[in-house]
Design a protein around this motif. Structure first.
Motif, PDB file in Angstrom:
ATOM      1  N   SER A 167     -13.845   7.396  -6.437  1.00 24.05           N
ATOM      2  CA  SER A 167     -13.924   7.683  -4.941  1.00 24.05           C
ATOM      3  C   SER A 167     -13.104   6.574  -4.124  1.00 24.05           C
ATOM      4  CB  SER A 167     -15.517   7.573  -4.409  1.00 24.05           C
ATOM      5  OG  SER A 167     -16.118   6.322  -4.615  1.00 24.05           O
ATOM      6  N   PHE A 168     -12.955   5.310  -4.649  1.00 24.69           N
ATOM      7  CA  PHE A 168     -12.311   4.279  -4.262  1.00 24.69           C
ATOM      8  C   PHE A 168     -10.787   4.028  -4.642  1.00 24.69           C
ATOM      9  CE2 PHE A 168     -16.787   2.576  -3.630  1.00 24.69           C
ATOM     10  CZ  PHE A 168     -16.515   2.279  -2.097  1.00 24.69           C
ATOM     11  N   SER A 169     -10.531   4.856  -5.506  1.00 20.27           N
ATOM     12  CA  SER A 169      -8.796   4.698  -5.850  1.00 20.27           C
ATOM     13  C   SER A 169      -8.076   5.786  -5.881  1.00 20.27           C
ATOM     14  CB  SER A 169      -9.145   4.371  -7.546  1.00 20.27           C
ATOM     15  OG  SER A 169      -9.684   5.627  -8.149  1.00 20.27           O
ATOM     16  N   SER A 170      -8.404   6.861  -4.794  1.00 19.81           N
ATOM     17  CA  SER A 170      -7.297   7.848  -4.506  1.00 19.81           C
ATOM     18  C   SER A 170      -6.348   7.020  -3.817  1.00 19.81           C
ATOM     19  CB  SER A 170      -7.908   8.788  -3.466  1.00 19.81           C
ATOM     20  OG  SER A 170      -8.410   8.212  -2.120  1.00 19.81           O
ATOM     21  N   PRO A 171      -5.346   7.785  -3.823  1.00 21.27           N
ATOM     22  CA  PRO A 171      -3.986   7.181  -3.208  1.00 21.27           C
ATOM     23  C   PRO A 171      -4.216   6.610  -1.779  1.00 21.27           C
ATOM     24  CG  PRO A 171      -3.408   8.997  -4.383  1.00 21.27           C
ATOM     25  CD  PRO A 171      -4.842   8.896  -4.258  1.00 21.27           C
ATOM     26  N   VAL A 172      -4.739   7.499  -0.880  1.00 25.00           N
ATOM     27  CA  VAL A 172      -5.249   6.914   0.606  1.00 25.00           C
ATOM     28  C   VAL A 172      -5.945   5.881   0.342  1.00 25.00           C
ATOM     29  CG1 VAL A 172      -6.280   7.687   2.616  1.00 25.00           C
ATOM     30  CG2 VAL A 172      -4.661   9.392   1.447  1.00 25.00           C
ATOM     31  N   MET A 173      -7.006   5.900  -0.248  1.00 27.91           N
ATOM     32  CA  MET A 173      -8.068   4.628  -0.345  1.00 27.91           C
ATOM     33  C   MET A 173      -7.216   3.409  -0.732  1.00 27.91           C
ATOM     34  SD  MET A 173     -10.500   5.285   1.165  1.00 27.91           S
ATOM     35  CE  MET A 173     -11.394   3.881   1.040  1.00 27.91           C
ATOM     36  N   MET A 174      -6.272   3.733  -1.804  1.00 25.19           N
ATOM     37  CA  MET A 174      -5.503   2.380  -2.494  1.00 25.19           C
ATOM     38  C   MET A 174      -4.708   1.789  -1.189  1.00 25.19           C
ATOM     39  SD  MET A 174      -4.432   3.740  -6.284  1.00 25.19           S
ATOM     40  CE  MET A 174      -3.816   2.128  -6.642  1.00 25.19           C
ATOM     41  N   PHE A 175      -4.095   2.454  -0.388  1.00 23.85           N
ATOM     42  CA  PHE A 175      -3.420   2.191   0.804  1.00 23.85           C
ATOM     43  C   PHE A 175      -4.505   1.595   1.658  1.00 23.85           C
ATOM     44  CE2 PHE A 175      -1.727   3.175   4.959  1.00 23.85           C
ATOM     45  CZ  PHE A 175      -0.575   2.344   5.086  1.00 23.85           C
ATOM     46  N   VAL A 176      -5.354   1.999   1.994  1.00 24.75           N
ATOM     47  CA  VAL A 176      -6.427   1.456   3.029  1.00 24.75           C
ATOM     48  C   VAL A 176      -6.746   0.046   2.270  1.00 24.75           C
ATOM     49  CG1 VAL A 176      -8.814   1.410   4.070  1.00 24.75           C
ATOM     50  CG2 VAL A 176      -7.090   3.434   4.289  1.00 24.75           C
ATOM     51  N   TRP A 177      -7.079  -0.112   0.974  1.00 25.55           N
ATOM     52  CA  TRP A 177      -7.779  -1.273   0.515  1.00 25.55           C
ATOM     53  C   TRP A 177      -6.536  -2.244   0.306  1.00 25.55           C
ATOM     54  CZ3 TRP A 177     -12.384  -2.132   1.084  1.00 25.55           C
ATOM     55  CH2 TRP A 177     -13.258  -1.228   1.145  1.00 25.55           C
TER      56      TRP A 177
ATOM     57  N   GLY B 235       0.960  -1.161   0.066  1.00 23.10           N
ATOM     58  CA  GLY B 235      -0.032  -0.181  -0.023  1.00 23.10           C
ATOM     59  C   GLY B 235       0.693   1.367   0.063  1.00 23.10           C
ATOM     60  N   LEU B 236       1.848   1.123   0.714  1.00 26.45           N
ATOM     61  CA  LEU B 236       2.893   2.388   0.767  1.00 26.45           C
ATOM     62  C   LEU B 236       3.531   2.371  -0.728  1.00 26.45           C
ATOM     63  CD1 LEU B 236       4.624   2.185   4.205  1.00 26.45           C
ATOM     64  CD2 LEU B 236       3.166   3.909   3.364  1.00 26.45           C
ATOM     65  N   PHE B 237       3.800   1.525  -1.318  1.00 30.61           N
ATOM     66  CA  PHE B 237       4.430   1.558  -2.619  1.00 30.61           C
ATOM     67  C   PHE B 237       3.460   2.189  -3.467  1.00 30.61           C
ATOM     68  CE2 PHE B 237       4.828  -0.271  -6.885  1.00 30.61           C
ATOM     69  CZ  PHE B 237       6.054   0.246  -7.143  1.00 30.61           C
ATOM     70  N   MET B 238       2.230   1.649  -3.618  1.00 27.70           N
ATOM     71  CA  MET B 238       1.163   2.170  -4.687  1.00 27.70           C
ATOM     72  C   MET B 238       0.814   3.804  -4.072  1.00 27.70           C
ATOM     73  SD  MET B 238       0.905   0.205  -6.946  1.00 27.70           S
ATOM     74  CE  MET B 238      -0.397   0.951  -7.777  1.00 27.70           C
TER      75      MET B 238
ATOM     76  N   ARG C 292      -4.269   6.862 -11.927  1.00 24.83           N
ATOM     77  CA  ARG C 292      -5.443   6.882 -11.545  1.00 24.83           C
ATOM     78  C   ARG C 292      -6.527   6.875 -12.962  1.00 24.83           C
ATOM     79  NH1 ARG C 292      -7.568  10.260  -6.925  1.00 24.83           N
ATOM     80  NH2 ARG C 292      -9.213  10.076  -8.424  1.00 24.83           N
ATOM     81  N   THR C 293      -6.077   8.195 -13.689  1.00 24.82           N
ATOM     82  CA  THR C 293      -6.726   8.537 -14.916  1.00 24.82           C
ATOM     83  C   THR C 293      -6.629   7.287 -15.870  1.00 24.82           C
ATOM     84  OG1 THR C 293      -6.189  10.812 -14.484  1.00 24.82           O
ATOM     85  CG2 THR C 293      -6.919  10.362 -16.623  1.00 24.82           C
ATOM     86  N   ASN C 294      -5.589   6.710 -16.097  1.00 18.94           N
ATOM     87  CA  ASN C 294      -5.465   5.699 -16.883  1.00 18.94           C
ATOM     88  C   ASN C 294      -6.097   4.528 -16.810  1.00 18.94           C
ATOM     89  OD1 ASN C 294      -3.597   7.484 -18.712  1.00 18.94           O
ATOM     90  ND2 ASN C 294      -1.761   6.548 -17.276  1.00 18.94           N
TER      91      ASN C 294
END
Length: 179
Positions: free
Chosen positions: A141-151, A96-99, A111-113
């Protein structure tokens, strides 16, 4: 009880330290694997990206083997389950940190891609524009960098726990009750 085996009351190896050691080693390997895929332009959401789970399974197996080695060949089902789950947690946090770093600083267009690819897939399925816009807005809404970390953390914990259920059952070796 033989001279080489301590009683149950003596110290056992730490599940946490063994799990973190192999979790971090495996997670670093997984991060390098993912980075190579991303740099090469290979879609990490496809089947090749799921090969990272083989790295997770390998890290779990190595952690459980090491724990058993340190514990005179014994590991209960619960200890194995704890090991596997903690290894998964390390994978989730480091991945998650890496992403987060990758999508925030290295490739901010990631994200846009991804959303563009999703839009094309939804169009190919025959969805109308309204349905596509609704799906894209939900995905954003689920693909922000913070949400990617959480998911990443949640996903690896859930999948890792399920994998640990199986791997622990295979690798457990309980200490005899009347030792």
């Amino acid at each position: 009880m033989t001279e080489n085996q301590p009683s149950v009351a003596e110290n056992q190896p730490s599940v946490t330290s063994v799990a973190l050691k192999y979790g971090l080693i495996g997670a670093l390997i997984s991060v390098v694997f993912t980075a190579v895929l991303l740099i090469a332009g290979i879609d990490v959401s496809g089947w090749i990206g799921s090969l990272g789970y083989l790295i997770l399974i390998g890290a779990m197996v190595m952690a459980m083997k090491d724990y058993k080695k340190q514990n005179y060949g014994y590991m209960s089902y619960g200890q194995g389950l704890g090991l596997g789950t903690l290894v998964s947690l390390a994978f989730g946090v480091l991945g998650g940190l890496f992403m987060f770093v990758y999508t925030s600083f290295i490739d901010p267009d990631f994200r846009t891609n991804m959303m563009d690819k999703q839009r094309i897939e939804l169009e190919e399925r025959g969805m109308d524009d309204e349905q596509i816009e609704q799906a894209i807005s939900m995905g954003e809404s689920f693909s922000s960098p913070v949400m990617m970390f959480v998911w990443s953390i949640v996903g690896y914990l859930v999948i890792g726990f399920i994998i640990s259920l199986v791997v622990s059952a295979i690798m457990k070796h309980n200490r005899p009750e009347f030792e």
